[in-house]
Design a protein around this motif. Structure first.
Motif, PDB file in Angstrom:
ATOM      1  N   TYR A 455       0.852  -1.195   0.000  1.00  0.00           N
ATOM      2  CA  TYR A 455       0.000   0.000   0.000  1.00  0.00           C
ATOM      3  C   TYR A 455       0.888   1.246   0.000  1.00  0.00           C
ATOM      4  O   TYR A 455       1.349   1.704   1.050  1.00  0.00           O
ATOM      5  N   ARG A 456       1.133   1.809  -1.187  1.00  0.00           N
ATOM      6  CA  ARG A 456       1.974   2.999  -1.334  1.00  0.00           C
ATOM      7  C   ARG A 456       1.296   3.934  -2.330  1.00  0.00           C
ATOM      8  O   ARG A 456       1.105   3.568  -3.488  1.00  0.00           O
ATOM      9  N   GLU A 457       0.953   5.118  -1.866  1.00  0.00           N
ATOM     10  CA  GLU A 457       0.247   6.066  -2.715  1.00  0.00           C
ATOM     11  C   GLU A 457       0.768   7.475  -2.457  1.00  0.00           C
ATOM     12  O   GLU A 457       1.443   7.726  -1.466  1.00  0.00           O
ATOM     13  N   ILE A 458       0.411   8.385  -3.379  1.00  0.00           N
ATOM     14  CA  ILE A 458       0.633   9.806  -3.131  1.00  0.00           C
ATOM     15  C   ILE A 458      -0.616  10.582  -3.533  1.00  0.00           C
ATOM     16  O   ILE A 458      -1.448  10.100  -4.308  1.00  0.00           O
ATOM     17  N   ALA A 459      -0.749  11.781  -2.999  1.00  0.00           N
ATOM     18  CA  ALA A 459      -1.781  12.735  -3.409  1.00  0.00           C
ATOM     19  C   ALA A 459      -1.205  14.126  -3.236  1.00  0.00           C
ATOM     20  O   ALA A 459      -0.509  14.403  -2.258  1.00  0.00           O
ATOM     21  N   ILE A 460      -1.498  14.998  -4.187  1.00  0.00           N
ATOM     22  CA  ILE A 460      -0.917  16.345  -4.228  1.00  0.00           C
ATOM     23  C   ILE A 460      -2.016  17.363  -3.994  1.00  0.00           C
ATOM     24  O   ILE A 460      -3.104  17.282  -4.580  1.00  0.00           O
ATOM     25  N   PHE A 461      -1.727  18.340  -3.140  1.00  0.00           N
ATOM     26  CA  PHE A 461      -2.690  19.389  -2.792  1.00  0.00           C
ATOM     27  C   PHE A 461      -3.075  20.192  -4.024  1.00  0.00           C
ATOM     28  O   PHE A 461      -2.243  20.521  -4.860  1.00  0.00           O
ATOM     29  N   LYS A 462      -4.351  20.539  -4.129  1.00  0.00           N
ATOM     30  CA  LYS A 462      -4.877  21.312  -5.264  1.00  0.00           C
ATOM     31  C   LYS A 462      -5.799  22.406  -4.739  1.00  0.00           C
ATOM     32  O   LYS A 462      -6.642  22.151  -3.896  1.00  0.00           O
ATOM     33  N   ASP A 463      -5.638  23.613  -5.267  1.00  0.00           N
ATOM     34  CA  ASP A 463      -6.429  24.751  -4.771  1.00  0.00           C
ATOM     35  C   ASP A 463      -6.981  25.637  -5.887  1.00  0.00           C
ATOM     36  O   ASP A 463      -7.562  26.669  -5.620  1.00  0.00           O
ATOM     37  N   GLY A 464      -6.817  25.244  -7.152  1.00  0.00           N
ATOM     38  CA  GLY A 464      -7.206  26.154  -8.209  1.00  0.00           C
ATOM     39  C   GLY A 464      -7.843  25.476  -9.409  1.00  0.00           C
ATOM     40  O   GLY A 464      -8.405  24.398  -9.320  1.00  0.00           O
ATOM     41  N   VAL A 465      -7.690  26.146 -10.558  1.00  0.00           N
ATOM     42  CA  VAL A 465      -8.360  25.756 -11.794  1.00  0.00           C
ATOM     43  C   VAL A 465      -7.607  24.623 -12.483  1.00  0.00           C
ATOM     44  O   VAL A 465      -6.382  24.603 -12.517  1.00  0.00           O
ATOM     45  N   THR A 466      -8.359  23.680 -13.045  1.00  0.00           N
ATOM     46  CA  THR A 466      -7.822  22.692 -13.961  1.00  0.00           C
ATOM     47  C   THR A 466      -8.383  23.000 -15.350  1.00  0.00           C
ATOM     48  O   THR A 466      -9.607  23.124 -15.517  1.00  0.00           O
ATOM     49  N   LEU A 467      -7.505  23.132 -16.341  1.00  0.00           N
ATOM     50  CA  LEU A 467      -7.941  23.490 -17.688  1.00  0.00           C
ATOM     51  C   LEU A 467      -8.709  22.348 -18.351  1.00  0.00           C
ATOM     52  O   LEU A 467      -8.376  21.182 -18.117  1.00  0.00           O
TER      53      LEU A 467
END
Length: 467
Positions: A455-467
């Motif tokens: 069980y190895r994962e990552i997730a990246i913080f997101k705060d804005g627009v995705t095109l």
């Protein structure tokens, strides 16, 4: 023992009878005295909210009769305490891998770091061909703007530079915003033997090309051998998730004592989950080494509150449903338990999201409390392992060993396939010694459950627009 009073000034006790007491479930709070509507409810020696109805002695205290006292952005005054932890230094060593740049890893793996989500499956196929190779899928690297694009690059840079990886393949597609040329500018200097690059669009068979590079990286990594390293070279990430009322009584204080030992020995510990500092932030502010770090801590707290406010969200929409089931009522209560993972050491630095550790000691790290986002953040800034306390249980794991510490013995027994250590023991001296031995063993190569389970994962913080 049916009740447990944490602090002599508390006007509540925690129900510790495994069957509960009457209608009050295990881990929930019982009033020790009559509490009038509007009066503070005290736990850990601090207010955790105010009564919104008259509460009689012996009555259940929870979301139906107590509300938070917390509000928005605040002004704070620096009131430094005279001393921090008095823990003695440890002369223990672990068996780590000394890298060419002087850094130390506790694993010697090969990692594939994807510049963009489009190559996730390619990376997985390459990794499957070479034992000891791991990749961490994410959906970003393209169609992002501004700060979000920067967040992605910062986290990926931290993974590439992590000393637990003896070799790294940076795998791109070729047309993404975060293309290899762009990412190299963010990455800066790197060891050309340890870090290799491949654009999938530039070769006929990207799987074969990737496997060939990874095998070369594996051979390079095999040139490193474990050697004795002082305990003080460890960097430890601190995290809790699926907390219950015992988290602040057993598991988090245990991790706090371990943190003080690591720091006293010259090491570094990282406390994140900023929303779970709300209500306990002054305890951290009073431990700041100087006014500069105090001011950075104030900005850390108020800026994260501003993030909630910008998105028109309730700042104190916390604890989670699982926390409440476990007996945690307000964010103040959760925070007062959560911040105990940082022990009693001085706060020496405040780091931006994904910013690498710069000085030994206890650092506060900007970022949310979301479990996988926080574990990824801790990994990217340099944590060799993450100590993850839990009262409800979780299988989650990041790229580095994610040591699960159960707050209660029932969880440790029922979910033994997830849990690495049981903090619910009465002999604290023996408990601390046993836990320290585990940490040394993990640093020396012992696999923890997230590694055993894959069980190895990552997730990246997101705060804005995705095109």
């Amino acid at each position: 023992m049916a009740d447990f009073r944490i602090n002599a000034s508390d006007n509540v006790a925690v129900v510790m009878d495994e069957g509960g007491v009457g209608e009050i479930p295990f881990g929930h709070k019982r009033a020790l005295v009559d509490i009038k509507s509007g009066e503070n409810v005290i736990k850990y020696g601090f207010p955790i909210g105010r009564a919104v109805a008259d509460i009689a002695a012996g009555e259940h205290i929870h979301v139906h009769n107590i509300k938070t006292n917390l509000s928005g952005v605040l002004d704070y005054e620096y009131k430094p305490i005279s001393s921090g932890s008095a823990v003695e230094k440890s002369d223990l060593t672990f068996m780590g891998f000394r890298r060419k740049d002087g850094s130390v890893g506790i694993r010697n793996e090969v990692w594939i770091v994807n510049t963009v989500g489009c190559v996730n499956k390619i990376a997985e196929r390459i990794a499957a061909e070479v034992p000891g190779t791991f990749t961490f899928s994410h959906p970003y690297g393209c169609s992002q703007l501004g700060e979000d694009h920067g967040f992605t690059q910062t986290i990926l840079r931290g993974l590439v530079n992590h000393p637990n990886a003896g070799g790294v393949l940076v795998l791109g597609l070729g047309c993404e915003n975060n293309n290899l040329a762009e990412f190299k500018r963010v990455l800066g200097d790197y060891d050309e033997e340890r870090v290799r690059f491949l654009n999938s669009q530039d070769v006929d068979d990207e799987i074969a090309a990737g496997v060939a590079i990874v095998r070369e990286l594996r051979a390079f990594a095999n040139g490193f051998n474990r050697e004795p390293v002082p305990l003080g070279e460890l960097v430890i990430g601190l995290k809790c998730g699926g907390s219950d009322a015992l988290s602040g009584i057993t598991a988090n204080p245990l991790v706090g004592r371990l943190s003080d030992k690591i720091i006293a020995s010259g090491g570094s510990c990282l406390l994140t989950e900023v929303p779970e500092m709300f209500g306990a932030e002054t305890l951290l502010m009073d431990r700041c080494v100087d006014k500069k770090i105090f001011d950075k801590t104030v900005n850390l707290i108020n800026n994260f509150k501003g993030y909630f406010i910008r998105h028109n969200q309730e700042v104190y929409e916390n604890p989670s449903p699982g926390n409440k089931d476990g007996g945690i009522t307000t964010l103040e209560e959760k925070s007062l338990g959560c911040t105990q993972k940082g022990g009693e050491s001085k706060v020496v630095d405040v780091l931006a999201y994904g910013e690498r550790v710069k000085v030994p000691g206890l650092s506060l790290l900007d970022g949310p409390g979301n479990d996988i986002v926080a574990v990824t953040n801790l990994t990217a800034v340099g944590a060799h392992m993450v100590l993850f306390t839990t009262g409800r249980g979780t299988p989650l794991g990041g790229p580095v060993p994610t040591v699960k510490v159960a707050s209660n013995r029932n969880l440790a027994h029922v979910k033994a396939n997830w849990i690495d250590f049981n903090a619910d023991k009465e002999d604290l001296a023996a408990l601390d010694a046993e836990f320290l031995r585990l940490i040394v063993e993990v640093a020396s190569g012992r696999e923890v459950k997230n590694e055993v389970n894959g069980y190895r994962e990552i997730a990246i913080f997101k705060d804005g627009v995705t095109l």
